[in-house]
Motif scaffolding. Structure first.
Motif, PDB file in Angstrom:
ATOM      1  N   ALA A  71       0.826  -1.236  -0.069  1.00 58.21           N
ATOM      2  CA  ALA A  71      -0.163   0.056   0.082  1.00 58.21           C
ATOM      3  C   ALA A  71       0.696   1.324  -0.217  1.00 58.21           C
ATOM      4  O   ALA A  71       0.336   2.254  -0.216  1.00 58.21           O
ATOM      5  CB  ALA A  71      -0.795   0.236   1.200  1.00 58.21           C
ATOM      6  N   GLU A  72       2.012   1.207   0.463  1.00 56.68           N
ATOM      7  CA  GLU A  72       2.862   2.375   0.498  1.00 56.68           C
ATOM      8  C   GLU A  72       3.792   2.362  -0.669  1.00 56.68           C
ATOM      9  O   GLU A  72       4.485   3.584  -0.711  1.00 56.68           O
ATOM     10  CB  GLU A  72       3.880   2.373   1.727  1.00 56.68           C
ATOM     11  CG  GLU A  72       2.995   2.041   3.138  1.00 56.68           C
ATOM     12  CD  GLU A  72       3.986   1.729   4.296  1.00 56.68           C
ATOM     13  OE1 GLU A  72       5.174   1.611   3.969  1.00 56.68           O
ATOM     14  OE2 GLU A  72       3.477   1.632   5.288  1.00 56.68           O
ATOM     15  N   ASP A  74       5.490   2.777  -4.393  1.00 56.20           N
ATOM     16  CA  ASP A  74       5.285   3.396  -5.747  1.00 56.20           C
ATOM     17  C   ASP A  74       5.042   2.585  -7.026  1.00 56.20           C
ATOM     18  O   ASP A  74       4.228   3.042  -7.783  1.00 56.20           O
ATOM     19  CB  ASP A  74       6.491   4.524  -6.227  1.00 56.20           C
ATOM     20  CG  ASP A  74       6.818   5.387  -4.742  1.00 56.20           C
ATOM     21  OD1 ASP A  74       5.934   6.101  -4.635  1.00 56.20           O
ATOM     22  OD2 ASP A  74       7.909   5.349  -4.334  1.00 56.20           O
ATOM     23  N   THR A  98      -5.670  -2.250  -3.540  1.00 53.22           N
ATOM     24  CA  THR A  98      -5.500  -0.818  -2.567  1.00 53.22           C
ATOM     25  C   THR A  98      -4.238  -0.091  -3.177  1.00 53.22           C
ATOM     26  O   THR A  98      -4.415   1.327  -3.536  1.00 53.22           O
ATOM     27  CB  THR A  98      -5.123  -1.111  -1.114  1.00 53.22           C
ATOM     28  OG1 THR A  98      -6.169  -2.032  -0.519  1.00 53.22           O
ATOM     29  CG2 THR A  98      -4.428   0.097  -0.597  1.00 53.22           C
ATOM     30  N   ALA A  99      -3.235  -0.731  -3.731  1.00 56.67           N
ATOM     31  CA  ALA A  99      -2.408  -0.040  -4.427  1.00 56.67           C
ATOM     32  C   ALA A  99      -2.763   0.633  -5.493  1.00 56.67           C
ATOM     33  O   ALA A  99      -2.498   1.874  -5.841  1.00 56.67           O
ATOM     34  CB  ALA A  99      -1.126  -1.043  -4.862  1.00 56.67           C
ATOM     35  N   SER A 101      -5.812   1.802  -6.195  1.00 63.49           N
ATOM     36  CA  SER A 101      -6.384   2.835  -5.745  1.00 63.49           C
ATOM     37  C   SER A 101      -5.455   4.198  -5.291  1.00 63.49           C
ATOM     38  O   SER A 101      -5.845   5.299  -5.241  1.00 63.49           O
ATOM     39  CB  SER A 101      -7.363   2.830  -4.639  1.00 63.49           C
ATOM     40  OG  SER A 101      -6.828   2.153  -3.522  1.00 63.49           O
ATOM     41  N   ASN A 102      -4.253   3.684  -4.699  1.00 68.61           N
ATOM     42  CA  ASN A 102      -3.283   4.742  -4.402  1.00 68.61           C
ATOM     43  C   ASN A 102      -2.405   5.162  -5.548  1.00 68.61           C
ATOM     44  O   ASN A 102      -1.533   6.101  -5.349  1.00 68.61           O
ATOM     45  CB  ASN A 102      -2.475   4.157  -3.417  1.00 68.61           C
ATOM     46  CG  ASN A 102      -3.291   3.799  -1.943  1.00 68.61           C
ATOM     47  OD1 ASN A 102      -4.176   4.578  -1.491  1.00 68.61           O
ATOM     48  ND2 ASN A 102      -2.542   3.060  -1.387  1.00 68.61           N
ATOM     49  N   ARG A 103      -2.748   4.506  -6.706  1.00 68.71           N
ATOM     50  CA  ARG A 103      -2.143   5.273  -7.998  1.00 68.71           C
ATOM     51  C   ARG A 103      -0.653   4.686  -8.103  1.00 68.71           C
ATOM     52  O   ARG A 103       0.120   5.505  -8.579  1.00 68.71           O
ATOM     53  CB  ARG A 103      -2.326   6.920  -8.263  1.00 68.71           C
ATOM     54  CG  ARG A 103      -3.728   7.323  -8.388  1.00 68.71           C
ATOM     55  CD  ARG A 103      -3.787   8.689  -8.674  1.00 68.71           C
ATOM     56  NE  ARG A 103      -3.305   8.795 -10.104  1.00 68.71           N
ATOM     57  CZ  ARG A 103      -3.981   8.387 -11.267  1.00 68.71           C
ATOM     58  NH1 ARG A 103      -5.250   7.925 -11.151  1.00 68.71           N
ATOM     59  NH2 ARG A 103      -3.496   8.534 -12.564  1.00 68.71           N
TER      60      ARG A 103
END
Length: 322
Positions: A71-72, A74, A98-99, A101-103
């Motif tokens: 999730a953190e 890049d 989730t990744a 959605s976090n772009r």
């Protein structure tokens, strides 16, 4: 991603039961070899899994990091899976979604495309995988446009590669996008491998032995030394002491592209290197790379790289660039 950022680009390589060890090692090898002279560390690579111990065929692996790092990240990279019938973990699917959605940028190597497809991340997109498993990917996921004839596909934030060595090409392609051609070239040299092939090249490539009559290595070396010269297909065939038809056939068999396509790509690579390392004018860059005019350079550069020479220099130019 700008090369001016202070922290390293965080890469999560996902491990799971049945992961293909070779695929998993590719991003660890390539991204760890990228260095930026006088700048911050380029990448922070982390292998993570929902399990502390991962069964990887003939051996087990101990994984220190859990899926929380995904999730953190890049960039998230999903290696191939050895058993296409194995169920995809719900936790892994949730982490990938989730990744997304976090772009984050999300990439698969070889049969890792099946995991991206199971996560819904390839719906409506063009994708590739190993040619032997491409029909099955298309059958299972009809919303995915499967292209079995290319080395990798870049959809922007979602990328997929074919099998085996195509994973190296994909990783070097991402390095080039992040930090420029020079950084990708350095990483390739440290890994003792050629610069990445263009994504549109065919998976079905037959390499002639270096010393055989059909080998293109002597000609390619000669071309690298003469990129600034006005060259035609007849010039290339004359240098190779063969007919244009035979030369074109050898290029298609060994490289998957035509001689003039290879020449164009090589000239664009030369222009990228000059733009990164000098303050020469666009007209001078065009002449040194063999484009003849700044207009020709801009046209071909935009088609291959996706941006203008000036914009590329602004993003990737070193201390000598203006």
């Amino acid at each position: 991603m700008s090369v001016k950022q202070k922290r390293p680009h965080r890469i999560a390589v996902v491990a799971f039961h049945g992961v293909v060890p070779f695929d998993l090692s590719i991003p660890c090898e390539i991204f760890d070899r990228v260095s930026l002279a006088g700048r911050h560390e380029a990448y922070q690579v982390c292998v993570c899994s929902e399990s502390k111990t991962v069964k990887a065929g003939k051996f087990d692996m101990r994984i220190r990091n859990d899926l929380g790092f995904v999730a953190e990240a890049d960039t998230v990279i999903v290696p191939g899976v050895s058993d296409l019938n194995a169920a995809v973990s719900g936790k892994l699917i949730d982490a990938l979604q989730t990744a997304a959605s976090n772009r984050a940028r999300i990439a698969s190597i070889c049969s890792g495309a099946f995991i991206l497809a199971a996560s819904g991340l390839l719906d409506g997109l063009r994708a590739t995988t190993h040619w032997a498993t491409a029909p099955e990917l298309a059958r299972r996921y009809p919303l995915v446009s499967v292209d079995a004839d290319v080395l990798y596909v870049d959809n922007g934030r979602i990328l997929t590669s074919a099998g085996a060595a195509a994973g190296f090409d994909l990783c070097l392609h991402m390095v080039r996008n992040d930090y420029g051609a020079a950084a990708a070239a350095d990483a390739a040299r440290l890994a003792v491998m050629p610069l990445e092939r263009a994504g549109g090249q065919s998976q079905f490539i037959v390499h002639a032995p270096p010393g055989s009559p059909g080998s293109l290595q002597p000609l390619l070396h000669w071309l690298e030394l003469h990129l600034d010269k006005p060259l035609t297909l007849l010039d290339l065939a004359g240098q190779a002491a063969t007919s244009t038809r035979t030369l074109s056939r050898h290029f298609r068999e060994q490289l998957g592209i035509t001689p003039l396509q290879w020449l164009l790509q090589a000239r664009v690579r030369r222009a990228q290197n000059i733009l990164e390392t000098s303050a020469l004018s666009i007209e001078q860059v065009a002449a040194m790379a063999g484009f003849g005019s700044a207009t020709s350079l801009r046209e071909h550069f935009a088609r291959v790289v996706g941006t203008s020479p000036n914009a590329y220099r602004n993003n990737f130019g070193g201390s000598q660039a203006v």
